[in-house]
Design an enzyme around this catalytic site. Sequence first.
Site, PDB file in Angstrom:
ATOM      1  N   SER A 146     -27.028 -27.065  43.237  1.00 34.23           N
ATOM      2  CA  SER A 146     -28.426 -26.756  42.902  1.00 34.23           C
ATOM      3  C   SER A 146     -29.353 -27.432  43.910  1.00 34.23           C
ATOM      4  O   SER A 146     -29.164 -27.264  45.114  1.00 34.23           O
ATOM      5  CB  SER A 146     -28.743 -27.092  41.439  1.00 34.23           C
ATOM      6  N   LYS A 164     -32.759 -22.982  40.147  1.00 30.99           N
ATOM      7  CA  LYS A 164     -31.890 -24.161  40.196  1.00 30.99           C
ATOM      8  C   LYS A 164     -31.862 -24.877  38.843  1.00 30.99           C
ATOM      9  O   LYS A 164     -30.837 -25.479  38.475  1.00 30.99           O
ATOM     10  CB  LYS A 164     -32.334 -25.106  41.312  1.00 30.99           C
TER      11      LYS A 164
END
Length: 260
Positions: A146, A164
Amino acid sequence: MDKVFVENILQGKVAFVTGGGTGITGGIARALAESGAKVAITSRKQENLEPMKNLIEQTGGECFAVAADVRDFAAVENALNQTVERFGKIDIIVNGAAGNFLCKADELSANGFGTVLDIDAKGTFNICRAAFEELKKSRGQILNISATLHLTATPMQIHVSAAKAAVDAITRNLAVEWGRFGIRVNGIAPGPIEDTEGMKRLLPKPLKEKLAKKIPLQRFGRIKDIENTAIFLCSDAASYISGVTLVVDGGHWLLGTSLG
Ligand code: COA
């Protein structure tokens, strides 16, 4: 090029890496191969995979390059099936395929927002879901890449921040739901990593200099820093770690990711 910190720690494992042709996830693919794993790499375009495949093979590793768009579930299933045909199983999934561009929220179209969500969040789910039966058999694991953008708030990155945040949520949820199958699910949130396309393309030089001064460890990260973290999380050294997204950013996000 520095070697990974423990050689052959992943001997006998098979890894499938999305976005594995270039950048951070390309580095992770190469490091997995250096650590003894057989590696399948995927991205939208076959030509973006060939240089990494060649590099891995030149250094004695085994690599299978298969093009697939992570937004397309049938294409994902096909790429995973081909990997199992080639290497016999899948032990490790690395979800690194991502889309990014800078855009103010009031200028971003609904399709622009949705496109990044589709690549990052839906793409991560698609791969995990399609790989589930194989991971169940191997008692394997997932590593989701992420970012730190959403830990505070980052202007011009609403789409990526939302995507994310969803990826981190997928990491936690799957760790909880799939732990009983022996599947570990973790993430890495890289901070500012110097030698990446994202950093070159998204950050103008004056902002880069300003940012460098703000990082507690007083340097940008390197792809190698993320590779070493990935190898640790994918190895038995992390066998009791699940549901964690490890921030690798020199302490940067603690002071806020905004440059304003
Ligand atoms: N600014 C604003 N909107 C943008 C944009 C930008 N720089 N780039 C794409 N979009 C919007 C498009 O305008 C489109 O929306 P619209 O139909 O309302 O106009 C939507 O996003 C989809 O764009 P498109 O180019 O058709 O999608 P794609 O699936 O081919 O590619 C990306 C999407 C995100 C992958 C593409 O922007 C890209 O190739 N980026 C560079 C590669 C990359 O992101 N690598 C990751 C590095 S961290």
